[in-house]
Design a protein around this motif. Sequence first.
Motif, PDB file in Angstrom:
ATOM      1  N   GLU A   1       0.829  -1.209   0.000  1.00 47.18           N
ATOM      2  CA  GLU A   1       0.000   0.000   0.000  1.00 47.18           C
ATOM      3  C   GLU A   1       0.863   1.258   0.000  1.00 47.18           C
ATOM      4  O   GLU A   1       0.587   2.226  -0.715  1.00 47.18           O
ATOM      5  CB  GLU A   1      -0.925   0.005   1.226  1.00 47.18           C
TER       6      GLU A   1
ATOM      7  N   THR B   1      -1.248   4.078   5.851  1.00 41.67           N
ATOM      8  CA  THR B   1      -1.753   3.444   4.635  1.00 41.67           C
ATOM      9  C   THR B   1      -2.502   2.148   4.915  1.00 41.67           C
ATOM     10  O   THR B   1      -2.912   1.457   3.976  1.00 41.67           O
ATOM     11  CB  THR B   1      -0.596   3.144   3.663  1.00 41.67           C
TER      12      THR B   1
ATOM     13  N   GLY C   1      -5.411   1.585   5.843  1.00 48.34           N
ATOM     14  CA  GLY C   1      -6.769   1.575   5.310  1.00 48.34           C
ATOM     15  C   GLY C   1      -7.764   1.030   6.313  1.00 48.34           C
ATOM     16  O   GLY C   1      -7.555   1.096   7.530  1.00 48.34           O
ATOM     17  N   TYR C   2      -8.849   0.448   5.803  1.00 49.45           N
ATOM     18  CA  TYR C   2      -9.893  -0.052   6.687  1.00 49.45           C
ATOM     19  C   TYR C   2      -9.520  -1.466   7.112  1.00 49.45           C
ATOM     20  O   TYR C   2      -9.946  -2.459   6.528  1.00 49.45           O
ATOM     21  CB  TYR C   2     -11.245  -0.035   5.974  1.00 49.45           C
ATOM     22  N   TYR C   3      -8.681  -1.553   8.146  1.00 47.11           N
ATOM     23  CA  TYR C   3      -8.183  -2.836   8.633  1.00 47.11           C
ATOM     24  C   TYR C   3      -8.685  -3.038  10.052  1.00 47.11           C
ATOM     25  O   TYR C   3      -8.654  -2.118  10.878  1.00 47.11           O
ATOM     26  CB  TYR C   3      -6.655  -2.873   8.612  1.00 47.11           C
TER      27      TYR C   3
END
Length: 465
Positions: free
Chosen positions: A142, A328, A330-332
């Motif tokens: 990413e 980076t 994200g939606y984790y």
Amino acid sequence: MLLRPFLTCFKQRVRQVSTHRKSIDEFFSQHLSFPFLQYKEHLHVARAERQFIYDTSGKRYLDFFAGIVTVGVGHCHPRLIEAAIKQMNTYWHVSSYYLQDPVRDYTEKLLEHFKDDKHLSVCLFVNSGSEANDLALHLAKEYTKQNEVITLRNSYHGVVQSTLCLTNIAGFKRSYSTGSRVAMNPDPYRGIWGGQYCRDSPIQTTRSCNCQKDHCQASDRYIEQLEDILHYEVPKKKVAAMFIESIQGYGGSVQYPKNYIKQATQLIQENGGLYVADEVQSGFGRTGTHFWGYQAHGAKPDIVVMAKAIANGFPFAAIVTRPEIAKTVGYYFNTYGGNPIGCAVAGAVLDVIKEEKLQENSLRVGTHLLESLAKLRDQMPNVIGDVRGKGLLIGMEMVTDKESRKPLPIGKMNAILDRCRDNGLLIGKGGNFGNVFRIKPPMCITIQDADFAINVLEDAIRKEL
């Protein structure tokens, strides 16, 4: 009077039921998948304490494998038990949706061990080394917007589907586990180049080489091979990351030539990639000279992966990275990552390592153990091919003869393991060919424990070979 026949019948029925219950061996083989169960006659564990394991018959074993390099401060350490119970009496789980003191407290403690690498200031928590490497892979791709990843032959970085492309040991590979570029393994014992001056270890390989004490030419040759991968195998020399274990773990405690990691990671970083330091087995003071294995190489990682000894066997793992890389993600989301009980136990681990000077003990006892194993190698050069490692991260490679370095067959390795177990010593084995004894005990062992292990191991080798 009426009760007596009933009780007699009940006791008979209980005996019938108990005799029908499967043995634990049968139960495991039919209902559980444990392909790596060790020993001809399986060891049935009843309890464990510090560096010792006890089976159901009460027999005591000196544990020199530490739950696969996981039980760093010793089994059932009272400080860890106390920390776990205290947190369990407060709350067990609420998820990472909420602010929690145990998470903050542990993060502060962990980052104290990155004072010399202040760019590494953000933690992400998961549950295992495989998960941690999976997340590191995600972040690297990413952040760099690149897909190519480089790993070393003989490396181990987990066995979930995403990390199988990073692991380069034949037994773990699958038809779908492709995707990384594999660099030549810079092994001073089994590799093309390397010899008696190459390793950062009290013990060197007996191979001769052209290296000087102050300059390792073998490292230069292996770096040239890595450069060829960038020139020939990746678009515009751009990669997402290079994953490197500071000392190869499952691969058999393989150490690299001096300066290899520093040179290799600088090369990767100069081409836009990240250096991911896999400290799953080499972290938390086990190598003795440093708290993290990468520190001995003078390299500057972008992501550090840690697990196993982080919480002494409690399911817990982490990565530490730079803020701009962490952003980076994200939606984790990870349901159990950073759970409060794990944080409490992991925090207690850091306290115990410091207070009981276990890093220093790893260096002192580990050096004694390495030197003793090297003497044993010199007595049996056609059987013991190599002794290597640092601190209490040790490998002993077994061969059929010194010249060919042909791996000792698995059957003979297992016979030695079984005899050691019969005499009260538990060790592991690994390497691509399964011919390396992995000697990685809890960091609380003593010189006396080391001497006992040497005597048992020597006796087993001489009697089985």
